[in-house]
Design an enzyme around this catalytic site. Sequence first.
Site, PDB file in Angstrom:
ATOM      1  N   GLY A  24       0.936  -1.371  -0.143  1.00 49.28           N
ATOM      2  CA  GLY A  24      -0.104   0.074  -0.015  1.00 49.28           C
ATOM      3  C   GLY A  24       0.860   1.171  -0.045  1.00 49.28           C
ATOM      4  O   GLY A  24       2.168   1.148  -0.192  1.00 49.28           O
ATOM      5  N   ASN A  25       0.360   2.328   0.290  1.00 46.17           N
ATOM      6  CA  ASN A  25       0.914   3.705   0.471  1.00 46.17           C
ATOM      7  C   ASN A  25       0.313   4.554   1.505  1.00 46.17           C
ATOM      8  O   ASN A  25      -0.614   4.195   2.002  1.00 46.17           O
ATOM      9  CB  ASN A  25       1.258   4.198  -0.906  1.00 46.17           C
ATOM     10  CG  ASN A  25      -0.162   4.609  -1.776  1.00 46.17           C
ATOM     11  OD1 ASN A  25      -0.710   5.613  -1.048  1.00 46.17           O
ATOM     12  ND2 ASN A  25      -0.330   4.107  -2.635  1.00 46.17           N
ATOM     13  N   TYR A  26       1.060   5.642   1.537  1.00 44.74           N
ATOM     14  CA  TYR A  26       0.475   6.418   2.909  1.00 44.74           C
ATOM     15  C   TYR A  26      -0.530   7.453   2.470  1.00 44.74           C
ATOM     16  O   TYR A  26      -1.032   8.492   3.264  1.00 44.74           O
ATOM     17  CB  TYR A  26       1.702   7.451   3.408  1.00 44.74           C
ATOM     18  CG  TYR A  26       2.809   6.649   3.957  1.00 44.74           C
ATOM     19  CD1 TYR A  26       2.541   5.855   5.189  1.00 44.74           C
ATOM     20  CD2 TYR A  26       3.983   6.597   3.644  1.00 44.74           C
ATOM     21  CE1 TYR A  26       3.466   5.164   5.932  1.00 44.74           C
ATOM     22  CE2 TYR A  26       5.000   5.808   4.224  1.00 44.74           C
ATOM     23  CZ  TYR A  26       4.761   4.959   5.461  1.00 44.74           C
ATOM     24  OH  TYR A  26       5.773   4.329   5.846  1.00 44.74           O
TER      25      TYR A  26
END
Length: 221
Positions: A24-26
């Site tokens: 995923g990412n932030y």
Amino acid sequence: MLNITYLVTAGPTHEQIDPVRYIGNYSSGKMGFAIAERLAQLGAKVILVTGPVSLEVQNPAITRVDVVSADQMFEKCQDYFPTCDGAIMVAAVADYKPVHFSPEKIKRTDENLTITLCPNPDIAASLGKVKRKDQLVVGFALETAADEKKAMLKLQQKNLDLIILNSLGDHQAGFKYDTNKITILDSTGVVFTSELKLKSELAIDIVAKIIEIQQSRPGMC
Ligand code: CTP
């Protein structure tokens, strides 16, 4: 009151590795949700296709469509785009996904683990390819340094009408913050630059620019 329907994507995508892990990412989804709320405030109907975020929609004119992976986001965008006047691609779509999903939890060993990734579909580029003359497609360019050349290249490669550049290098700007600092470009170059502002304030500027362009083009509402 705006008599238009817009597709907005928001948040990250999660690409599953096994039942308990993902890539995923932030991305928080805040910018995409703020743009959707602003459009709805002005009377537009909004289809908000969002990855996993902990945000709530306020305005009843927003139809929220929850997805997890880039493939799911791609499918929903393909479904909804033909009925929309334009699309604003704010989501931080994962560029790659694991080639194989392991239905069993991957066990720890003392060896190195290699997970092979393959590219996800480029959702913005796919809409850029099929857009009609009466539809706008707007993208975001997230770069580690404010780089107008890279943003312009993305605008051209994805056949976008506008691109909003934001830089992770700017203090308090980008993914995790409530504030951001942007530069908007069209095919001729920079058309807007902002100071560091709340994402809700930037949403007002971004939507105003999009509406201005939409209304200045013959054949658009
Ligand atoms: N985008 C998309 N689908 C993808 C990747 C990106 O729709 N698979 C959209 C984003 O929502 C954004 C624009 O394309 O509007 C640019 O995203 P960005 O992450 O800045 O660029 P990438 O094309 O992914 O290129 P790179 O990560 O190499 O900078």
